[in-house]
Structures are given as C-alpha cells and as structure tokens.
Scaffold this motif. Structure first.
Motif, mmCIF file in Angstrom:
data_model
loop_
_atom_site.group_PDB
_atom_site.id
_atom_site.type_symbol
_atom_site.label_atom_id
_atom_site.label_comp_id
_atom_site.label_asym_id
_atom_site.label_seq_id
_atom_site.Cartn_x
_atom_site.Cartn_y
_atom_site.Cartn_z
ATOM 1 N N PHE A 98 31.520 37.727 29.927
ATOM 2 C CA PHE A 98 32.074 38.464 31.066
ATOM 3 C C PHE A 98 31.077 39.491 31.594
ATOM 4 O O PHE A 98 30.932 39.671 32.794
ATOM 5 N N CYS A 99 30.398 40.166 30.670
ATOM 6 C CA CYS A 99 29.416 41.167 31.117
ATOM 7 C C CYS A 99 28.362 40.532 31.994
ATOM 8 O O CYS A 99 27.996 41.076 33.040
ATOM 9 N N LEU A 100 27.873 39.373 31.564
ATOM 10 C CA LEU A 100 26.824 38.726 32.353
ATOM 11 C C LEU A 100 27.341 38.386 33.741
ATOM 12 O O LEU A 100 26.658 38.598 34.745
ATOM 13 N N VAL A 101 28.551 37.841 33.782
ATOM 14 C CA VAL A 101 29.109 37.491 35.086
ATOM 15 C C VAL A 101 29.258 38.725 35.961
ATOM 16 O O VAL A 101 28.847 38.747 37.117
ATOM 17 N N ILE A 102 29.848 39.757 35.378
ATOM 18 C CA ILE A 102 30.113 40.958 36.187
ATOM 19 C C ILE A 102 28.811 41.532 36.717
ATOM 20 O O ILE A 102 28.676 41.822 37.910
ATOM 21 N N THR A 103 27.863 41.736 35.816
ATOM 22 C CA THR A 103 26.636 42.386 36.264
ATOM 23 C C THR A 103 25.808 41.460 37.135
ATOM 24 O O THR A 103 25.210 41.876 38.125
ATOM 25 N N GLY A 104 25.760 40.174 36.776
ATOM 26 C CA GLY A 104 24.945 39.255 37.558
ATOM 27 C C GLY A 104 25.485 39.074 38.963
ATOM 28 O O GLY A 104 24.803 39.331 39.961
ATOM 29 N N VAL A 105 26.728 38.610 39.041
ATOM 30 C CA VAL A 105 27.326 38.445 40.364
ATOM 31 C C VAL A 105 27.386 39.780 41.077
ATOM 32 O O VAL A 105 27.182 39.861 42.294
ATOM 33 N N GLY A 106 27.625 40.826 40.321
ATOM 34 C CA GLY A 106 27.665 42.153 40.925
ATOM 35 C C GLY A 106 26.354 42.525 41.586
ATOM 36 O O GLY A 106 26.330 43.068 42.689
ATOM 37 N N THR A 107 25.258 42.243 40.907
ATOM 38 C CA THR A 107 23.954 42.553 41.511
ATOM 39 C C THR A 107 23.788 41.805 42.827
ATOM 40 O O THR A 107 23.375 42.388 43.843
ATOM 41 N N LEU A 108 24.125 40.509 42.819
ATOM 42 C CA LEU A 108 23.971 39.742 44.048
ATOM 43 C C LEU A 108 24.829 40.312 45.167
ATOM 44 O O LEU A 108 24.391 40.409 46.326
ATOM 45 N N ILE A 109 26.033 40.715 44.809
ATOM 46 C CA ILE A 109 26.900 41.250 45.853
ATOM 47 C C ILE A 109 26.398 42.597 46.352
ATOM 48 O O ILE A 109 26.525 42.921 47.538
ATOM 49 N N HIS A 110 25.806 43.380 45.457
ATOM 50 C CA HIS A 110 25.232 44.651 45.915
ATOM 51 C C HIS A 110 24.131 44.402 46.926
ATOM 52 O O HIS A 110 24.038 45.078 47.961
ATOM 53 N N ILE A 111 23.270 43.430 46.620
ATOM 54 C CA ILE A 111 22.186 43.119 47.561
ATOM 55 C C ILE A 111 22.776 42.684 48.892
ATOM 56 O O ILE A 111 22.340 43.129 49.968
ATOM 57 N N TYR A 112 23.781 41.821 48.821
ATOM 58 C CA TYR A 112 24.441 41.362 50.042
ATOM 59 C C TYR A 112 25.002 42.527 50.835
ATOM 60 O O TYR A 112 24.914 42.583 52.064
ATOM 61 N N SER A 113 25.595 43.494 50.115
ATOM 62 C CA SER A 113 26.239 44.613 50.816
ATOM 63 C C SER A 113 25.241 45.433 51.605
ATOM 64 O O SER A 113 25.623 46.059 52.598
ATOM 65 N N ILE A 114 24.002 45.473 51.129
ATOM 66 C CA ILE A 114 23.021 46.275 51.863
ATOM 67 C C ILE A 114 22.927 45.759 53.298
ATOM 68 O O ILE A 114 22.872 46.540 54.245
ATOM 69 N N GLY A 115 22.947 44.435 53.436
ATOM 70 C CA GLY A 115 22.895 43.892 54.776
ATOM 71 C C GLY A 115 24.226 44.008 55.497
ATOM 72 O O GLY A 115 24.296 44.367 56.670
ATOM 73 N N TYR A 116 25.312 43.738 54.757
ATOM 74 C CA TYR A 116 26.614 43.693 55.415
ATOM 75 C C TYR A 116 27.032 45.054 55.939
ATOM 76 O O TYR A 116 27.650 45.196 56.992
ATOM 77 N N MET A 117 26.738 46.100 55.142
ATOM 78 C CA MET A 117 27.220 47.435 55.500
ATOM 79 C C MET A 117 26.150 48.230 56.229
ATOM 80 O O MET A 117 26.205 49.456 56.265
ATOM 81 N N VAL B 197 48.378 26.875 27.702
ATOM 82 C CA VAL B 197 48.421 25.666 26.870
ATOM 83 C C VAL B 197 47.453 25.770 25.711
ATOM 84 O O VAL B 197 47.125 24.779 25.080
ATOM 85 N N GLY B 198 47.005 26.969 25.439
ATOM 86 C CA GLY B 198 46.174 27.160 24.255
ATOM 87 C C GLY B 198 44.712 26.891 24.500
ATOM 88 O O GLY B 198 43.949 26.752 23.564
ATOM 89 N N ALA B 199 44.309 26.801 25.769
ATOM 90 C CA ALA B 199 42.906 26.496 26.066
ATOM 91 C C ALA B 199 42.259 27.687 26.737
ATOM 92 O O ALA B 199 41.715 27.578 27.835
ATOM 93 N N ALA B 200 42.307 28.805 26.081
ATOM 94 C CA ALA B 200 41.739 30.003 26.695
ATOM 95 C C ALA B 200 40.258 29.836 26.970
ATOM 96 O O ALA B 200 39.734 30.411 27.927
ATOM 97 N N GLY B 201 39.604 29.072 26.169
ATOM 98 C CA GLY B 201 38.189 28.823 26.407
ATOM 99 C C GLY B 201 37.960 28.141 27.730
ATOM 100 O O GLY B 201 37.046 28.486 28.490
ATOM 101 N N ALA B 202 38.831 27.156 28.038
ATOM 102 C CA ALA B 202 38.722 26.500 29.334
ATOM 103 C C ALA B 202 39.001 27.488 30.443
ATOM 104 O O ALA B 202 38.370 27.440 31.502
ATOM 105 N N GLY B 203 39.952 28.361 30.197
ATOM 106 C CA GLY B 203 40.245 29.379 31.201
ATOM 107 C C GLY B 203 39.033 30.249 31.474
ATOM 108 O O GLY B 203 38.719 30.539 32.626
ATOM 109 N N VAL B 204 38.367 30.665 30.416
ATOM 110 C CA VAL B 204 37.185 31.506 30.594
ATOM 111 C C VAL B 204 36.083 30.741 31.311
ATOM 112 O O VAL B 204 35.389 31.272 32.182
ATOM 113 N N PHE B 205 35.952 29.472 30.979
ATOM 114 C CA PHE B 205 34.972 28.649 31.666
ATOM 115 C C PHE B 205 35.263 28.630 33.156
ATOM 116 O O PHE B 205 34.360 28.792 33.987
ATOM 117 N N HIS B 206 36.524 28.445 33.485
ATOM 118 C CA HIS B 206 36.874 28.431 34.896
ATOM 119 C C HIS B 206 36.655 29.782 35.538
ATOM 120 O O HIS B 206 36.303 29.869 36.711
#
Lengths: 101, 636, 179
Positions: free
Chosen positions: B97-116, B333-342
């Motif tokens: 989760f940390c990787l997703v948050i920070t990674g996607v977050g960085t990309l969105i921050h860069i995007y925001s510089i242009g958007y805002m 249904v007991g597939a939390a791993g699949a949920g996290v993958f999604h």
C-alpha cells in the motif's frame, strides 16, 4: 418607697422613645431638632442614673461632656435651619428628598 | 526510517502551509505560481516513495515468515491497565500500500503542477495534498487500531478540505460536508468494533488480534458483531451501500484530488482494514456473507447508475464505487489477497482515467458533459492513447492488469468455500456492465465526430508524462498476479493467512475455463458497444424507447432524494424545533429570566430609597427593635 | 438620701412636658414645654444626687439652648411654620408610635430582668463618701480637672469649632467671598 435603678432607666427610655417618635412623626425641622435634644437628655439621664447606681462619678462626668457637645450640636443645627430657610423660604421638610434614588 | 515515510509529506504540508499562511495569503503578497509549491510537495512525496521502496527492498531480503519492520515513535497511552504505544509497522501488506500511495501520489503531484497552474491558492492545495498523503500513510503503517484510526480520520479530514477546496462555491463546500458527515456515520461502527475487540481480545495491536482471535472466539467473543462493526466503517470510508452517496458529490473537488483520494488511496482504506483483520473475518462466516453480499450488490447497483450518467467524472465516480464493491466481494469470499491485487491495479487505471478526464476537462475549458464532447482522438493524441490503455484495463481485456485482478476475484468468488455461483454470476454481470459503460464513455468522448464547441488542444507535459507512466503500469502491472505463479499471492500469504482451498468438486482446470470465458465476454461486450455507439442517433433512439429506465438511472435511483426526505429533512426539522423550543424557549428564557428577576428585585428595592430622612430613621427603629427583641428572647 | 417622692414628681412632669414638646401643635408652645421638661430633668438629677449636673442642665439647656431655639423660631416666624404640628401621614405616624412603644416595652423588660437593672455595684463614690469629701460639686470638679482633663479640653475645642461653624453658615453671601 424604694427607687429601683430600673425605674430610672425606664424613665430615661421613655423620654428617649418620645423624642424618637417625635423625630419620626414631625415634619418641621426645628421640631425635629427639639426632639433630638430630648433624646440627648434621655441619654444623659441614663448616665447619671448609672453613676448613682454604681456610686461612680464617671457617669456624671460624661453627662457634663454630653451636655456641652449637645449644645454645640444644637447651635450648628439651628444655623443650618436658618440658612435652609433662607434658601427654601419654608421650614417644611417633606419636600427635601435629595437622598432619593 | 519508517517514520521518514510519514514525516516527509508531513514536513511538506507544514512548509507549504506555513508559507501559504504567512506569505501567500496576506494581501498584496505576490501570488506564487503552482510550480514552486508543487515541486516542494512533489519532492516530499517522492522522498516518501524512496523510503517506502527502501523498506520494501529490506523486506524482500528477509525470510518469508519474518517480514516485519517495526518502529516505535513514542509511548502514547498508559492509563490503568491499558497501554498503547505509537508504533509503525511495515509488513508485506502495508508495504504494498505504501508503494502505491507514494508512487501514484508522486505522479499525481506532478500532474497537479500543470492542472492547478491557474489556480489562485496553489500553496493551500499542495499543503492539503501532502497532509493527505501523510495521513493515508499513517493509516496503513499503523501497528494498532487507534494509530490507524488517526490516519483514518485524517484522510477524512483532508478529503473534506480538498473536496471543498473551492469553498466559495457553496455547492462544492456542501459536497465536502456531505463527505465528512457520511464518513462519520461509518466511523462510529469502526470505534464500536474497536471496543468489542479490546474487550474480548485485550489488545488493539493487529498482530495480537490476529493471533488472539481464535481463542477469544472460543471464549465467547461476538466475532460477527465485531466484524460487521468494522465493516460499517468500511462502508462509510469506501462508499458501499448505503453510505456511498458522498462519492459522486465529491467530484466537485479538483480532478487530481478525485484521482488520488477517490480512486487510488482513501477509498481503498476500507479494503486495507478488511485485509488486516482477515484472520478475524475468516472466523465469522455470517459477516463474510454480508460483506460479500454488500460488495456484490454495490457493484451491480453502481454499475447500473453509471450507465445513466453524462458527466465524465460522475461516470468514473460510480465506476469507482462499483470496483470497490468488487474488492469487498473478494474480501467477503476469503480472497483478501485478490482484493488487494485489485486495489493495486485499480489505482493504476482509475487514477489514469481520472487524470485523463482531467486533461480532457482542462482542454475543453471546464466542460464535463460527454454529450458535448467527441472526436478528441485527433486533437489530444497522448491523452487518447493513455486513456485507451486504462479503458481496456478496466474492461478486463487481457493481458492488461485489470483483466488479471478481476479474473482472480471472479475465480475466488466461484471457488472459495465462502463463495458460490451466485457471487460469481453477480461479479460477471458487474464486469459486463463495467465494460459496457466504460466503452460508452470512451467512444462518446474520443471517437466519432466532434461535438465540442471550443478549440481543443493537448495538455502540457507535466500532465501527460504521469499519464504515460500510469498507462505503462496499467498495461504491465498485472503480471505480479498471474494465476499459477501468483507472486503477489505468495507475498501476502503470511499476513493474510488465507486459504487457497477450493470448494469440493471444483478442479484446477475450472480456473482456466473461467479465465477464458471472462476474457471472451469482455472482448465481446467491448466490440458490441463500440459498434453501437458508432451511430449516436441510434443510441439516442434507444434511450428514448427505454426512457423510464434511463431517467431512473440518470437520477441515480433517486437515492439522494430518498435520503433527503427520510433522514435529512426530519433531522433538520427536529433541530429547528429543538432550537426554537428548547434552546431559545427554555434555556435562553431561563437565563434571561434570572436577569429579569434581578431587574425586578432591583426596582422593588429601589422603592425603599425615598430620600426622606425620617423614613430611614423609622427603618432603623425597626431594625433596633428586631435586635432587642432577639436579645430579650435570649434573656427574658 | 433619695427622695422617692421628688423623683416621681419630677419624673412624671418631665414625661408629660416632653410629650407636649414632641407632639405639640404650636411651635412656641413646644419650645416652652421643652424648657419646662428640662427643668424637671434637672430636678431628677438633683434627686439622684448629681447636683452639679442639675445646675449645669439649667444653665446650659434651659438657659442657653432653648433661648437659641426661641430666637430662631421668632426669626422665622410662626406664620411660616407650615405643617408645624402636622405629621407624616396617618400610616407613618401610627407605625412610628407603635414601634417606639414596642421598643420601650422591650427596653423596660430588659432592664427589669437583668442584673444591670437591679444590682448595685459598690464604688468609691457613695453618697456618704461624697458628702465627706466636700460635696458633689467639689468632687466632680476635681475629677473634671484631673482625671478627665483631656476630654474637657477636647470638648472646649468642639465648642469653638461649633461657634466658628455657626457663624460661617450664617454670614450673608456677599460677605463670604471676601472673608
């Protein structure tokens, strides 16, 4: 008949109350002053009575002083009455309500 | 080192915030452009990403069963018998989760510089964005429920701040309020769940909960109740039925905010919680049924509404709700791993979809109605191609990432002991719907003839480069979870303790059959819909024929109106009554009455002041009388 | 030797005259009643063995203070004494008299019941001792100039101050600023 001390005190009290009632009831300033003199005299009598009861001269000495001071008070009071009269042209105290809120 | 992951964006928030507060917001100060503030914020989040990556690499080097890095920041609560320290913990689940948050977050921050770039208060925006990242990271890194709850509440707060970012518009501010209030309802469930857990297990640390729950169940813990209470929190935070109503309104915020918060991170907090307590969930099959049922129902419900929407962001919002339903179906249904993958793949393509939509809106000068768009393919080629990648991913076309994660969920829904054919069918139907409405969106916006009334141009590089990065991830990101050699499944296994067992009678080959069928169905739906929308007139005629249904869908089943009449209006009426009758009528009157009594007493007492000396003398006589009388009583 | 008869006589008349002075209608009548009351008080003092006090009472009160009162009454003029004998109104009059009466009853009760009223403490100045020392006047005068010399002088100062005050109050306006 023997005189008990309380009788003398009762006499003094009676004169005092007469004077007090007079102060309450009268509207004329000079009359009020006269009643005040009555009250002072009653106090004097009380002192002398105690001096007689306890065979102590102090009461009589005090009575002398009270007399002197009362006389001074009466003089000043009358002076005030005269100047009041000069200002108001009337000796009626019913209209003097400067202390009212 | 773990603290660095959180401290970096927190520092960014403070710096930007203080700078904004003292410098930029005073009158006459030179308004800084979005570049300097944006770069500061981006650097902060990128630093956080680097730290998260370092943590992940450290974990990789550890043996599989012992992958934990803990850091105690400070001793927090020591009250009576209850001791809780502020501990951060990195394990396989939280590091993903940390990787997703920070990674996607960085990309969105860069995007925001242009958007805002044309916004008037970019300092405030980037400060809030950084604060949000810090809070979300605290949520996933918390080693115990209260620490997580701080992050949980923090992201709710930042969501409110960012949705209502343009607070001078009262509708947008109301949307922010709605988000916060509806979230609050769910949070009550979360807190109550915490209480039940503490009472029966005696600790709020996640590891202790996982290991101690089975014996607690033996001792009579109401584990179904606890699970459902925690799920209530997820219903609020992750917008499931019935508390999803805030998410479509939240589209009032800036589009990068929607991408970050309402696609990639905050709304996935609920899935994270479910994954974290999955050892407890597995012991309560009743709760699992409810979770899966709500997830499936939400997926279908939101998917249906998405058909009727014409605002590009609203379609994506309902799509998010639907996909979140998918994730909860997996957890149920007991597939939390699949949920996290999604969660991971969804963050890639949904963020990309939102950012692409933002690019389109930016180019169209603020227009968001897709009926007024069309043929943007030629004018915005980079946006077009990246959006296409995301569209194919969400529709489940192999070999893009969405296909693998969705398929994993469908397989587990079919085969898990907690699942069943009905869940699989519901998931399949939802997948069909998703493919259909996303294709509708894609064709109306990018294909066909142009209906736009403004001159459209491509967005600047600060906005398109993140699009490409996310596009690449949407295409290739699924390979971490290929069935058969699921790297992500193995990675998460020690934490989730999930079983890979199937129901009796289902062989391993069934997985491949399902895989093939879902691929085929997805492709077919996409092709049919593309053909359908080639002639917009035919589509309009179709809508006209079924206009009753279409109107209901367009008005989102009138749920908001229903809530308004059933809940909001009575509450407002009660508040108004309480205000007028109780607060004004009783309490204010009582207080004023005290004042009036004082005044009356004063007026009465004033009558004694006649000003006449003799009246005073009479009063003194009465007083003396009373005194003497009292003394005489004692003597006589 | 106490003459009970003298006491009752002077006491009774004193009460009567003071009642007339306090509630009389005519101002001059009030003043003269008060003079008579003072004479009676002097008699009471004498009956109690305080001869100097009695004489001083006549000199000071009946002789000086009342003369002053009569002067002022004459100056102001009886015609202008509106409402001279009138009271405050029936309610206040009644309340005042009633309250005074009640207080009087209480006081008498207190005196009668307490040791103060009935006991006799013996001091150095019994009637025989005083007579042996030269009489009441001599003894009291010696005391006034020895033991009570300070109050004596203070009272002198008070009298001077009162005289100045009275004169100041009565100076006509146009002369006051100059002096």
């Amino acid at each position: 008949m023997k005189i008990d001390p309380w009788m003398v005190q009762a006499l003094a009290a009676g004169i005092f109350m007469i004077g007090f009632a007079g102060v309450l009831v009268r509207r004329n300033v000079i009359a009020m002053l006269m009643c005040v003199e009555l009250m002072l005299n009653a106090a004097n009598m009380s002192f002398v009575a105690y001096a007689w009861q306890h065979a102590d001269m102090a009461g009589q000495a005090v009575a002398v002083f009270v007399m002197a001071v009362a006389a001074a008070g009466a003089a000043v009071g009358l002076a005030i009455v005269v100047s009041l009269f000069r200002a108001l042209r009337s000796a009626d105290t019913g209209g003097i309500t400067l202390l009212k809120e | 080192m773990l603290a660095m992951i959180i401290v970096a964006p927190l520092a960014g928030f403070l710096l930007n915030g203080l700078w904004y507060f003292f410098v930029q917001s005073s009158r006459g100060a030179k308004k800084a452009g979005s570049t300097s503030t944006g770069l500061l914020a981006t650097a902060a989040v990128f630093l956080s990403f680097v730290a998260a990556l370092a943590g992940h690499i450290l974990l990789l080097r550890m043996p599989s069963g012992a992958r934990v890095i803990e850091q105690k920041l400070f001793g927090w609560i020591h009250a009576g018998g209850f001791a809780l320290d502020f501990v951060l913990r990195l394990d396989p689940l939280s590091s993903l989760f940390c990787l997703v948050i920070t990674g996607v977050g960085t990309l969105i921050h860069i995007y925001s510089i242009g958007y805002m770039s044309k916004d008037s208060t970019p300092g405030r925006y980037f400060a809030y964005l950084n604060l949000f990242c810090a809070a979300m990271l605290l949520l996933v890194l918390g080693a115990s429920m209260p620490v997580m709850f701080i992050g949980w509440e923090g992201v709710g707060l930042c969501s409110y701040l960012l949705i209502g970012y343009w607070h001078s518009d009262i509708l947008k501010a109301a949307a922010g309020k709605k988000a916060f209030i509806v979230n609050r309802i769910g949070d009550l469930g979360f807190v109550l769940g915490m209480f039940v857990i503490y009472r029966h297990i005696g600790s709020l640390d996640f590891f202790a909960i996982s290991s101690g729950v089975s014996s607690a169940v033996g001792a009579g813990m109401p584990v179904v109740a606890a699970s459902l209470l925690l799920f209530a929190g997820c219903v609020g935070k992750s917008a499931q039925i019935p508390l999803y109503v805030w998410l479509p309104d939240a589209m009032a915020g800036p589009t990068p905010v929607s991408a970050l918060i309402h696609a990639a991170t905050m709304v996935t907090g609920g899935v994270y919680l479910m994954a974290r307590v999955s050892p407890m969930l597995m012991l309560s099959s009743g709760a699992m049924l409810v979770i899966a049922g709500v997830g499936a129902a939400t997926a279908l419900f939101a998917g249906a509404i998405a058909f009727g929407q014409n605002d590009i962001k609203k379609i994506l919002a309902y799509s998010t709700i639907s996909q979140l339903g998918y994730m909860f179906l997996a957890c149920g249904v007991g597939a939390a791993g699949a949920g996290v993958f999604h969660v991971i793949t969804h963050s890639f393509f949904k963020a990309l979809l939102f950012l692409g939509a933002g690019s389109v809106i930016h180019a169209m000068g603020g227009e968001q109605d897709i009926r007024k768009m069309g043929g943007l393919r030629g004018a915005m080629p980079r946006t077009f191609i990246t959006f296409a990648a995301a569209w194919l991913a969400i529709s489940g076309i192999p070999p893009l990432s969405g296909f693998f994660s969705k398929d994993e969920i469908l397989w587990r829904a079919f085969s898990s002991p907690f699942g069943g054919r009905i869940f699989w069918a519901a998931g399949m139907l939802a997948a069909v719907m998703t493919a259909a409405y996303m294709t509708r969106l894609f064709s109306l916006v990018f294909l066909g003839g142009g209906r736009a009334s403004v001159r459209v141009h491509e967005s600047p590089a600060t906005m398109t480069v993140p699009l490409f990065v996310l596009g690449a991830l949407s295409v290739a990101g699924g390979f971490i979870g290929i069935p058969g050699m699921s790297a992500i499944g193995h990675w998460l296994e020690p934490v989730l303790g999930q079983t890979q067992a199937s129901r009796p009678g289902i062989g391993h080959s069934a997985e491949w059959v399902l895989l093939a069928s879902s691929a085929a169905v997805a492709a077919a739906v996409v092709w049919v819909t593309l053909k359908f929308y080639e002639k917009p007139a035919r589509a309009a005629g179709f809508r006209q024929k079924g206009r009753v249904v279409a109107d209901v869908l367009e008005n989102k089943f009138y749920i908001d109106e229903l809530y308004g009449a059933m809940l909001v209006r009575p509450l407002v009426a009660i508040s108004g009554w309480a205000w007028k009758k109780i607060d004004d009528g009783m309490i204010d009157s009582a207080v004023l009455c005290a004042g009036r009594i004082s005044i009356a007493a004063g007026a009465l007492a004033r009558k004694l002041q006649t000003g006449q000396l003799q009246a005073y003398a009479l009063a003194m006589l009465f007083g003396a009388l009373a005194l003497i009388g009292y003394l005489v009583h004692g003597l006589g | 030797m106490m003459n009970a008869a003298a006491f009752f006589l002077f006491g009774g008349f004193g009460l009567a005259f003071s009642a007339m002075a306090a509630f009389g209608r005519n101002m001059v009548g009030c003043a003269f009643s008060l003079v008579m009351a003072f004479f009676c008080f002097a008699g009471v003092y004498a009956a109690l063995g305080a001869h100097l006090v009695a004489v001083l009472q006549i000199f000071v009160y009946a002789g000086a203070v009342m003369v002053l009162f009569v002067f002022v009454i004459m100056i102001i003029g009886s015609r202008r004494m509106t409402g001279a004998g009138a009271g405050q109104g029936r309610f206040v009059t009644g309340a005042g008299v009633l309250a005074a009466g009640a207080a009087l009853v209480l006081l008498i009760k207190v005196f009668r019941g307490s040791a103060v009223g009935t006991g006799r403490v013996s001091g150095p100045f019994t009637a025989d001792a005083v007579a042996a020392a030269g009489g009441n006047t001599r003894v009291l005068s010696e005391l006034l100039f020895s033991e009570y010399a300070l109050p004596f002088e203070l009272v002198t100062a008070v009298l001077v101050a009162a005289a100045v005050c009275a004169v100041t109050l009565l100076i006509p306006k146009r002369e006051r600023s100059g002096s």
